[in-house]
Write an enzyme that holds these catalytic residues in place. Structure first.
Site, PDB file in Angstrom:
ATOM      1  N   ALA A   1      56.916  39.798  44.728  1.00 49.37           N
ATOM      2  CA  ALA A   1      58.853  40.283  44.580  1.00 49.37           C
ATOM      3  C   ALA A   1      59.045  40.363  43.514  1.00 49.37           C
ATOM      4  O   ALA A   1      58.315  39.146  42.748  1.00 49.37           O
ATOM      5  CB  ALA A   1      59.288  39.544  45.631  1.00 49.37           C
TER       6      ALA A   1
ATOM      7  N   GLY B   1      53.880  39.868  47.724  1.00 54.54           N
ATOM      8  CA  GLY B   1      54.205  40.207  48.041  1.00 54.54           C
ATOM      9  C   GLY B   1      53.436  41.664  47.676  1.00 54.54           C
ATOM     10  O   GLY B   1      53.917  42.610  47.959  1.00 54.54           O
TER      11      GLY B   1
ATOM     12  N   GLU C   1      50.531  41.850  50.464  1.00 54.52           N
ATOM     13  CA  GLU C   1      50.875  41.951  51.350  1.00 54.52           C
ATOM     14  C   GLU C   1      51.252  43.185  51.057  1.00 54.52           C
ATOM     15  O   GLU C   1      50.865  44.142  52.236  1.00 54.52           O
ATOM     16  CB  GLU C   1      53.041  41.265  51.486  1.00 54.52           C
ATOM     17  CG  GLU C   1      52.699  40.031  51.945  1.00 54.52           C
ATOM     18  CD  GLU C   1      53.806  39.461  52.162  1.00 54.52           C
ATOM     19  OE1 GLU C   1      55.153  39.442  51.857  1.00 54.52           O
ATOM     20  OE2 GLU C   1      54.769  39.274  53.269  1.00 54.52           O
TER      21      GLU C   1
ATOM     22  N   GLU D   1      53.862  32.298  48.097  1.00 52.93           N
ATOM     23  CA  GLU D   1      55.563  32.512  48.234  1.00 52.93           C
ATOM     24  C   GLU D   1      55.838  30.873  48.172  1.00 52.93           C
ATOM     25  O   GLU D   1      56.745  30.053  48.369  1.00 52.93           O
ATOM     26  CB  GLU D   1      55.979  32.981  50.234  1.00 52.93           C
ATOM     27  CG  GLU D   1      56.073  34.712  49.097  1.00 52.93           C
ATOM     28  CD  GLU D   1      54.549  35.111  49.432  1.00 52.93           C
ATOM     29  OE1 GLU D   1      54.336  34.346  49.468  1.00 52.93           O
ATOM     30  OE2 GLU D   1      54.943  36.256  49.569  1.00 52.93           O
TER      31      GLU D   1
HETATM   32  C1  LIG Z   1      62.340  39.769  51.976  1.00 53.09           C
HETATM   33  C2  LIG Z   1      61.453  39.750  50.686  1.00 53.09           C
HETATM   34  C3  LIG Z   1      61.796  38.502  50.072  1.00 53.09           C
HETATM   35  C4  LIG Z   1      61.216  38.139  49.029  1.00 53.09           C
HETATM   36  C5  LIG Z   1      59.889  38.361  48.948  1.00 53.09           C
HETATM   37  C6  LIG Z   1      58.691  37.598  48.089  1.00 53.09           C
HETATM   38  C7  LIG Z   1      57.412  37.700  48.876  1.00 53.09           C
HETATM   39  C8  LIG Z   1      56.877  37.304  46.704  1.00 53.09           C
HETATM   40  O1  LIG Z   1      56.605  38.319  46.256  1.00 53.09           O
HETATM   41  S1  LIG Z   1      57.267  35.972  46.460  1.00 53.09           S
HETATM   42  C9  LIG Z   1      56.949  35.856  44.509  1.00 53.09           C
HETATM   43  C10 LIG Z   1      55.690  35.276  44.877  1.00 53.09           C
HETATM   44  N1  LIG Z   1      54.643  35.809  43.428  1.00 53.09           N
HETATM   45  C11 LIG Z   1      54.890  33.987  43.536  1.00 53.09           C
HETATM   46  O2  LIG Z   1      54.880  33.890  43.478  1.00 53.09           O
HETATM   47  C12 LIG Z   1      53.312  34.992  41.592  1.00 53.09           C
HETATM   48  C13 LIG Z   1      53.776  34.436  40.443  1.00 53.09           C
HETATM   49  N2  LIG Z   1      53.566  34.736  39.271  1.00 53.09           N
HETATM   50  C14 LIG Z   1      52.497  33.971  38.656  1.00 53.09           C
HETATM   51  O3  LIG Z   1      51.775  33.718  39.688  1.00 53.09           O
HETATM   52  C15 LIG Z   1      51.738  34.007  37.552  1.00 53.09           C
HETATM   53  O4  LIG Z   1      53.374  34.810  36.504  1.00 53.09           O
HETATM   54  C16 LIG Z   1      50.771  35.549  37.512  1.00 53.09           C
HETATM   55  C17 LIG Z   1      51.010  36.129  38.342  1.00 53.09           C
HETATM   56  C18 LIG Z   1      49.321  34.939  38.377  1.00 53.09           C
HETATM   57  C19 LIG Z   1      50.632  36.042  35.638  1.00 53.09           C
HETATM   58  O5  LIG Z   1      50.805  34.678  35.040  1.00 53.09           O
HETATM   59  P1  LIG Z   1      50.543  34.629  33.712  1.00 53.09           P
HETATM   60  O6  LIG Z   1      49.635  35.754  33.180  1.00 53.09           O
HETATM   61  O7  LIG Z   1      50.524  33.816  33.364  1.00 53.09           O
HETATM   62  O8  LIG Z   1      51.850  34.981  33.303  1.00 53.09           O
HETATM   63  P2  LIG Z   1      53.368  34.276  33.574  1.00 53.09           P
HETATM   64  O9  LIG Z   1      53.444  33.611  32.584  1.00 53.09           O
HETATM   65  O10 LIG Z   1      52.887  32.891  34.853  1.00 53.09           O
HETATM   66  O11 LIG Z   1      53.865  35.359  33.683  1.00 53.09           O
HETATM   67  C20 LIG Z   1      54.157  36.339  32.684  1.00 53.09           C
HETATM   68  C21 LIG Z   1      55.819  36.760  32.792  1.00 53.09           C
HETATM   69  O12 LIG Z   1      56.242  37.439  34.038  1.00 53.09           O
HETATM   70  C22 LIG Z   1      56.704  36.555  34.980  1.00 53.09           C
HETATM   71  N3  LIG Z   1      57.001  36.629  35.745  1.00 53.09           N
HETATM   72  C23 LIG Z   1      55.467  36.660  36.727  1.00 53.09           C
HETATM   73  N4  LIG Z   1      55.703  36.593  38.192  1.00 53.09           N
HETATM   74  C24 LIG Z   1      56.832  37.061  38.192  1.00 53.09           C
HETATM   75  C25 LIG Z   1      57.318  37.303  39.619  1.00 53.09           C
HETATM   76  N5  LIG Z   1      57.210  38.735  40.630  1.00 53.09           N
HETATM   77  N6  LIG Z   1      58.660  38.132  39.453  1.00 53.09           N
HETATM   78  C26 LIG Z   1      59.459  38.280  38.230  1.00 53.09           C
HETATM   79  N7  LIG Z   1      59.260  37.630  36.732  1.00 53.09           N
HETATM   80  C27 LIG Z   1      57.466  37.458  37.137  1.00 53.09           C
HETATM   81  C28 LIG Z   1      57.266  35.186  34.237  1.00 53.09           C
HETATM   82  O13 LIG Z   1      58.068  34.890  34.720  1.00 53.09           O
HETATM   83  C29 LIG Z   1      56.261  35.403  33.098  1.00 53.09           C
HETATM   84  O14 LIG Z   1      57.846  35.697  31.740  1.00 53.09           O
HETATM   85  P3  LIG Z   1      58.572  35.420  30.675  1.00 53.09           P
HETATM   86  O15 LIG Z   1      59.376  36.040  30.281  1.00 53.09           O
HETATM   87  O16 LIG Z   1      57.201  35.375  29.395  1.00 53.09           O
HETATM   88  O17 LIG Z   1      58.574  33.899  31.284  1.00 53.09           O
END
Ligand SMILES: CC/C=C\C=C\CC(=O)SCCNC(=O)CCNC(=O)[C@H](O)C(C)(C)COP(=O)(O)OP(=O)(O)OC[C@H]1O[C@@H](n2cnc3c(N)ncnc32)[C@H](O)[C@@H]1OP(=O)(O)O
Length: 719
Positions: free
Chosen positions: A61, A100, A103, A123
């Site tokens: 997400a 997500g 999922e 999450e």
């Molecule tokens: C009703 C339902 C409501 C909610 C449901 C929630 C379910 C979910 O999915 S919650 C999100 C779960 N996902 C995560 O926790 C993943 C988070 N991301 C990461 O772990 C890492 O970013 C990565 C995907 C493994 C990639 O790592 P890396 O290649 O080292 O890059 P980063 O520097 O970490 O990220 C780059 C850039 O992307 C932004 N970002 C990453 N993931 C998300 C995200 N899920 N949402 C929004 N933005 C994301 C991160 O902040 C970085 O942004 P910058 O501006 O460059 O800092």
């Protein structure tokens, strides 16, 4: 956004397009809903493949949307529509399928992953649970125990392990999308019902209740007050005990509570803060975007004490060649033996061969002549460090970076004895240096942008969270620690015990209370520093009363304890008694209680009842107050920097976001009011006097933390 294409005549290819990680923003969810509907309706399409653009399936997400009102199609019905469809849908997983993203893949009927892909439900690390059916579908797919493990830890799983667990159906090192398209063509016509996870029973072992109870006990112990892991176990319990629909309802209820919680806000703040601190900026205008690091292929470490050994191991683990220097053969041999053992243990954990070949142990500084970067890790003593830096300046190549691992000494003073002060920078590691994630990169007044960029980048290569800070006594972390420690000592004087103070701080969520932590670090460390600064020992001003130094209240209690030969864990006696020298099992020591009673009697202190709230307020608000001073002095660029230093270096509970975030959560007016209260009660304790920045923020209506930088007197001026 999601692109739609029809390939090989009968396969619809849906590509998520939202760089960099194809997060499921409202637009992406809208795109998926629309394209899936189109594919399911098109009679020419017999099967569907879902993939992500640029080699990344989906990072979950869009976390940035959590702070806004929900818009676009919700995830749960979107995923249900994919699963319920009558055409096979295959997820082609490259890069990551997280949260997500996984999922979504679990709602597909088949999953093909690239060998280098990672999957997981992280999450919980954001204070949430997988609420798009993850807690109900994953246990149905892989069973209760492995699902509990993945959901409560949030850990990422590599493709091969995902295959073993049954999360994915196939792993390939070819083009995942091509393989998935072929696969999608082959499975047309095969029964789909067994592939629809929501229709399947959860495989439960006979002892499932015991399993769930044990998991609950374990997460409560590990979580240190975090609520999301507990909710995760409850949701998996629902998968084990309820039909799918009721389980989903439970999942939604638990998520609703978590979503609104301050812990979720804190953890999501930490997610972005951790990434933001990498974007540093110096007062000169240089910043991470315009300053290039220089490559470091050969490093050196001076001193193989606890810190030097850990730094050496960290460098070698990152594949960097190291020259490790000690003064005598005896110390060199000892350092060599310990470093070798550490490396073997580390390699064993990863099933790798220890890279001992990367280290050259020597007693000769002359062997540093071709090192790109040197990290000095000798004893914390300015004259000694100056001598080392002078020597480094003469033996190293002219463009070598000269770094110090000092935990608080003046980096400029060290730079001044070298021929290249612009190449001198602080690299403050935390013990054990090969484990702890924090690196404070201390920018001296003459450190060049290239030196800062190189130290920051090296930290990243070592797997650290590097934070750029200014040069002042104790930098950020240790400067804030001082009032925290002093308040803890004052509380002992006034009537508390070490276990009461530690109990309150551990209940707050610290991994270790202040006295347990001091015992672990060694009580002689602080004692030596206090001696050097004239707070104890022969340099104390004889006209100072026993509990005052340099015009302020001072507690000699830690000096007394240390002078009794109680050095902490290492000799089995400190603020606590340990099972053995070097042991970790601490028990309250009646001798310490007696020492405290005698001390109070001697100094005419009438002990009073200290409660846990006072412990938390006095220790933490004093620390936070110093954090505000640090911001106003321009030593840290923003509150996120301070928070990440405390979360990654000092055991601050992540679910409380770091000290500055916590202050915002408690409410700045409350922090100010309590500091004023305690300062009135203890006017001889300057660190309790509310800082000017805190007052300014409160006067300005306590604005949100992301605007505090606008209120700083000298923003990042010391960087
Ligand atoms: C009703 C339902 C409501 C909610 C449901 C929630 C379910 C979910 O999915 S919650 C999100 C779960 N996902 C995560 O926790 C993943 C988070 N991301 C990461 O772990 C890492 O970013 C990565 C995907 C493994 C990639 O790592 P890396 O290649 O080292 O890059 P980063 O520097 O970490 O990220 C780059 C850039 O992307 C932004 N970002 C990453 N993931 C998300 C995200 N899920 N949402 C929004 N933005 C994301 C991160 O902040 C970085 O942004 P910058 O501006 O460059 O800092």
């Amino acid at each position: 956004m999601a692109r739609y294409a029809q390939v090989h005549g009968s396969v619809a290819l849906i590509t998520l397009t939202n760089p960099p990680v194809n997060a499921l923003s409202a637009a992406v969810r809208h795109g998926i809903t629309e394209t899936v509907t189109r594919a399911l309706r098109d009679p020419e399409v017999k099967s569907v493949v879902i993939c992500g653009e640029n080699g990344v399936f989906c990072g979950g997400a869009d976390i940035r949307e959590f702070a806004k009102p929900m818009g676009g199609p919700p995830l749960v019905p979107m995923i249900a529509a994919i699963e319920e469809g009558d055409k096979p849908v295959v997820a082609a997983i490259e890069g990551v399928a997280l949260g997500g993203g996984l999922e979504l893949a679990l709602g597909c009927h088949y999953r093909i992953a690239h060998t280098k892909a990672l999957v997981g439900l992280p999450e919980v690390t954001l204070g949430l649970l997988p609420a798009a059916g993850g807690t109900q579908r994953l246990p149905r797919l892989i069973g209760i125990a492995p699902a509990l493990d993945l959901i409560t830890t949030g850990r990422h799983v590599a493709a091969q392990q995902a295959l073993k667990l049954g999360i994915v159906d196939q792993v390939t090192d070819q083009s995942t999308v091509d393989v998935a398209i072929q696969f999608a063509k082959q499975v047309v016509g095969q029964p789909l019902l067994p592939r629809k996870l929501s229709t399947q029973p959860t495989p439960c072992p006979p002892d499932v209740d015991i399993l769930l109870e044990e998991a609950m006990t374990q997460v409560k112990r590990r979580a240190r007050g975090a609520i999301a892991p507990v909710a995760c176990v409850m949701a998996v319990r629902a998968a084990a005990t309820l039909p799918y629909r009721a389980g989903m309802q439970k999942e939604q209820e638990l998520m609703a509570t978590l979503f609104r919680s301050s812990q979720a806000h804190a953890l999501q703040y930490c997610f972005f803060a951790q990434r933001a601190v990498g974007r540093w900026k110096l007062s000169s205008g240089a910043h991470s975007g315009n300053s290039k690091p220089r490559p470091v292929s050969k490093a050196a470490v001076i001193g193989l004490g606890t810190m030097g050994r850990g730094i050496t191991v960290a460098l070698v683990k990152a594949g960097i060649a190291v020259v490790a220097v000690e003064t005598s053969d005896k110390q060199l041999q000892m350092g060599k033996q310990i470093v070798s053992e550490m490396l073997k243990r580390e390699a064993q954990k990863r099933n790798e061969t220890p890279r001992l070949d990367l280290i050259r142990f020597t007693t000769s500084m002359l062997e540093l002549k071709d090192s790109d970067l040197v990290i000095e890790a000798v004893f914390e003593d300015m004259p000694l460090k100056k001598q080392v830096f002078k020597e480094l300046s003469s033996v190293c190549k002219a463009d070598a970076f000269l770094c110090t691992n000092t935990s608080g000494l003046d980096v400029d003073e060290l730079a001044a004895v070298t021929k290249t002060p612009e190449l001198v920078v602080g690299m403050h590691f935390f013990a054990p240096a090969h484990v702890m994630k924090l690196l404070e990169v201390v920018c001296g007044s003459r450190s060049s942008p290239e030196a800062v960029a190189t130290a920051m980048y090296l930290g990243k290569r070592l797997g650290k969270v590097s934070v750029a800070v200014g040069n002042c006594p104790g930098f950020v972390g240790n400067r804030m620690l001082r009032p925290y420690l002093e308040e803890a000592n004052f509380l002992l004087e006034e009537g508390a015990t070490p276990e009461l103070v530690d109990g309150a701080l551990e209940e707050f969520g610290f991994a270790m209370g202040v006295f347990r932590m001091s015992d672990l670090s060694g009580l002689d460390v602080g004692w030596r520093i206090r001696k050097e600064s004239g707070l104890t020992g022969p340099d104390v001003d004889p006209s100072d009363p026993p509990r005052r130094r340099q015009g302020q209240r001072y507690s000699p209690l830690p000096d007394l304890v240390c002078e009794q030969g109680r050095l902490g864990q290492k000799n089995g006696r400190g603020w606590y008694l340990y099972d053995k020298p070097g042991g970790r099992v601490a028990t309250p020591d009646p001798k310490i209680h007696q020492l405290l009673e005698e001390y109070r009697l001697k100094h005419g202190i009438r002990p009073r009842r200290v409660d846990r709230q006072e412990v938390v307020e006095r220790c933490l608000f004093a620390l936070i107050n110093e954090g505000f001073r640090i911001l106003d002095d321009g030593i840290a660029a923003g509150p996120e920097d301070i928070d990440m230093i405390y979360v990654f270096g000092y055991g601050w509970p992540r679910h409380r976001g770091g000290p500055m975030f916590y202050a915002g959560m408690v409410g700045l007016p409350k922090v100010l009011e309590r500091l004023e209260h305690y300062w009135q009660a203890h006017p001889d304790v300057p660190h309790l006097e509310p800082s000017a920045l805190l007052r300014r923020l409160v006067d300005s209506g306590s604005p949100p933390i992301d605007t505090w930088r606008d209120f700083l007197q000298r923003p990042h001026s010391q960087l």
